[in-house]
Design an enzyme around this catalytic site. Structure first.
Site, mmCIF file in Angstrom:
data_model
loop_
_atom_site.group_PDB
_atom_site.id
_atom_site.type_symbol
_atom_site.label_atom_id
_atom_site.label_comp_id
_atom_site.label_asym_id
_atom_site.label_seq_id
_atom_site.Cartn_x
_atom_site.Cartn_y
_atom_site.Cartn_z
ATOM 1 N N ILE A 1 45.665 41.313 48.190
ATOM 2 C CA ILE A 1 44.631 40.459 48.787
ATOM 3 C C ILE A 1 44.884 40.282 50.288
ATOM 4 O O ILE A 1 44.264 39.459 50.939
ATOM 5 C CB ILE A 1 44.479 39.084 48.109
ATOM 6 C CG1 ILE A 1 45.783 38.321 48.162
ATOM 7 C CG2 ILE A 1 43.985 39.182 46.691
ATOM 8 C CD1 ILE A 1 45.526 36.844 48.053
ATOM 9 N N GLY B 1 45.732 38.170 42.800
ATOM 10 C CA GLY B 1 46.182 39.508 43.172
ATOM 11 C C GLY B 1 47.370 39.916 42.306
ATOM 12 O O GLY B 1 47.435 41.042 41.821
ATOM 13 N N SER C 1 42.609 33.647 44.844
ATOM 14 C CA SER C 1 43.891 33.194 45.393
ATOM 15 C C SER C 1 44.904 34.327 45.340
ATOM 16 O O SER C 1 44.672 35.372 44.739
ATOM 17 C CB SER C 1 44.416 32.021 44.578
ATOM 18 O OG SER C 1 44.859 32.492 43.317
ATOM 19 N N LYS C 2 46.025 34.062 45.981
ATOM 20 C CA LYS C 2 47.112 35.029 46.034
ATOM 21 C C LYS C 2 47.560 35.393 44.606
ATOM 22 O O LYS C 2 47.879 36.536 44.311
ATOM 23 C CB LYS C 2 48.265 34.362 46.793
ATOM 24 C CG LYS C 2 49.278 35.311 47.333
ATOM 25 C CD LYS C 2 50.151 34.583 48.330
ATOM 26 C CE LYS C 2 51.570 35.114 48.285
ATOM 27 N NZ LYS C 2 52.480 34.361 49.133
ATOM 28 N N ARG C 3 47.563 34.383 43.752
ATOM 29 C CA ARG C 3 47.975 34.585 42.350
ATOM 30 C C ARG C 3 47.085 35.591 41.622
ATOM 31 O O ARG C 3 47.552 36.346 40.789
ATOM 32 C CB ARG C 3 47.903 33.229 41.639
ATOM 33 C CG ARG C 3 49.036 32.971 40.710
ATOM 34 C CD ARG C 3 48.898 31.568 40.140
ATOM 35 N NE ARG C 3 48.348 31.633 38.787
ATOM 36 C CZ ARG C 3 49.069 31.933 37.729
ATOM 37 N NH1 ARG C 3 50.351 32.213 37.841
ATOM 38 N NH2 ARG C 3 48.518 31.964 36.530
#
Ligand code: GLU
Length: 501
Positions: A271, A264, A260-262
């Site tokens: 990402i 990254g 997920s973005k988190r």
């Protein structure tokens, strides 16, 4: 002929998983001598994000994925943006209604809510709108024909739903997952056309894949649950379904769950392929490009996230990937996103670039540097870095004299010998003329001079480095001296001697 498509929704920046999907489609198309299409799936206007479509086109271009037909290119099936194809979908929704494969449903949001609550109270397992529950709802299967007609004529809001059969085994063979078998009772009567006349993803996707003559649907595993419904839709429309290949998920670096973005943010890696500025929040998300990755490194890295040639070879150019790629070598299991591997690829591709190429990248970042100076920096740093920008960022002492000195090195190396050596070095450097101030000459002058003075060069070199850079480690010292120039080197020696008593 093989025809594949990449069909992103412009709901934000293209996630790196989307780039991998596009890449696999592209490799397969090229390998098979087929065509690669780009279709923009923007039927959900509530999730539309301005700038996202341009971002997708730019990102594909940067990684080197060439589109043969579709948005931004054109082709025989234009338009390739679904929001511009609205009448086409309507026609097929109507066709399904006439064939008794779909129906009008007039239920309001509140009515749907009431139904769900009632079914929950009655302990019904499956409370979705389906072959059983539809019989209690307001639709063209339960209402008298004239009421249906008058409601439509009056402009009452309605949706069109697929009439999913009650008992039917749906099976298809996925190229990667083999046979997938699902019972129709687990599928609800999906909305195909919304009350605003827009199709849902499912209808638009199937209609377009058919009309655009797509032979292979290669997409992320998150779409696997939709595939049985899609098979039903093909059947209902009387069309042959394309082949399916659902790609494995990209997993968190730890391997537990979807990337997920988190992740990254937590792991300090991008990402998204390119930097993205959110048009609503103005927040900026970093991109592989801006972080200093080369597109060929990203491509090589992504190719191996879920696929393997089955040999020892790890470095593949795009053309080599095209030659080697095959869908049957794609794994079922999710692929852990290990950014260190991407860095390793980047290092490799960096080493393969000419000094001139890297120097010009450096000059793009630092327009104040001359070509000659940039080239020297490249020679100094090329083997020590992962990203071009590190050629500058890792050597602050090239641009500014040290203002402090590493205490540990001071304590262990700055002794009488070192002080004496500084005097010898300074004096001898003084005698080299400016033109001759090259790493080789400096070396050939300093080392014998130290020896003649009874100083072991090896014992004082770290102290010398300390005087010049402020630290005990770094790139080739002689070349560093050459880059700094004679005057600056002397100044730094004098400063260190004065400062470090
Ligand atoms: N529009 C879908 C997406 O955003 C496409 C899924 C598919 O390839 O069918 O990923």
């Amino acid at each position: 002929m093989v025809r594949v498509r990449f069909a992103p929704s412009p709901t934000g920046p293209l996630h790196i998983g989307g780039v991998r999907t596009a890449l696999y489609n592209y490799l397969f198309a090229r390998k098979m001598g087929g065509k690669m299409l780009l279709r923009i799936e923007d039927t959900d206007q509530t999730r539309y994000v301005p700038g996202a479509e341009d971002y997708i086109l730019e990102a594909l271009k940067w990684v080197g994925i060439e589109i043969d037909e579709g948005q931004g290119i054109g082709g025989p099936h234009a338009p390739y943006r679904q929001s511009e194809r609205k009448p086409i979908y309507r026609q097929y929704a109507d066709q399904l209604i006439s064939a008794g494969k779909a129906y009008y449903a007039f239920d309001s949001a509140e009515e749907l809510d009431i139904m769900r609550k009632q079914l929950e109270e009655a302990k019904v397992d499956n409370t979705s709108y389906n072959a059983v529950t539809r019989l209690q709802m307001k639709n063209s299967l339960t209402l008298p024909k004239d009421e249906v007609e008058s409601r439509i004529a009056n402009g009452d809001a309605y949706v069109i739903r697929l009439k999913v059969p009650l008992k039917e085994e749906i099976r298809f063979k996925d190229i990667i997952r083999d046979w997938v078998v699902v019972h129709s009772s687990t599928i609800d009567d999906k909305v195909l056309l919304k009350s605003d006349g827009m199709p849902t993803y499912h209808l638009a996707n199937i209609v377009d894949d058919h009309l655009m003559e797509i032979t292979h649907v290669i997409r992320g595993e998150e779409w696997l649950p939709s595939a049985p419904l899609h098979i039903l839709l093909y059947k209902a429309l009387g069309w042959k379904a394309p082949e399916f290949a659902h790609l494995p998920l990209l997993l968190k670096p730890e391997g537990n769950g979807k990337l997920s973005k988190r992740d990254g943010l937590l792991g300090n890696f991008p990402i998204f392929p390119l930097e993205w500025k959110d048009p609503f929040t103005e927040e900026t998300a970093r991109g592989f490009k801006q972080d200093g990755y080369f597109p060929e490194a990203l491509v090589n890295f992504l190719a191996f996230l879920g696929w393997n040639p089955g040999t020892e070879q790890e470095f593949f150019s795009m053309n080599e990937l095209i030659d080697t790629f095959s869908l049957d070598k794609i794994h079922k299991a999710g692929a852990r996103f290990m950014v260190d591997k991407a860095k390793w690829f980047n290092q490799h591709y960096l080493k393969g670039k000419s000094e001139e190429e890297i120097a010009s990248l450096i000059q793009e970042m630092r327009t104040d540097l001359s070509t000659d100076f940039a080239l020297k920096l490249v020679r100094l740093m090329k083997d020590r870095i992962t990203f071009p920008h590190e050629i500058v960022s890792e050597v602050p002492f090239i641009f500014e004299a040290p203002t402090s000195y590493d205490e540990e090195i001071v304590n262990s190396k700055w002794n009488d010998d070192a002080r004496k050596a500084m005097g010898v070095i300074k004096e001898n450097i003084h005698n080299i003329d400016n033109e001759g101030f090259t790493s080789q000459n400096i070396h050939d002058t300093i080392f014998p001079a130290l020896e003649a003075a009874g100083i072991k060069a090896g014992k004082v070199m770290q102290a010398f480095r300390l005087a010049i850079t402020g630290g005990g480690k770094g790139p080739d010292l002689m070349l560093t001296l050459e880059i700094l120039g004679k005057e600056e080197v002397i100044k730094r020696i004098e400063k260190a001697v004065e400062f470090l008593v």
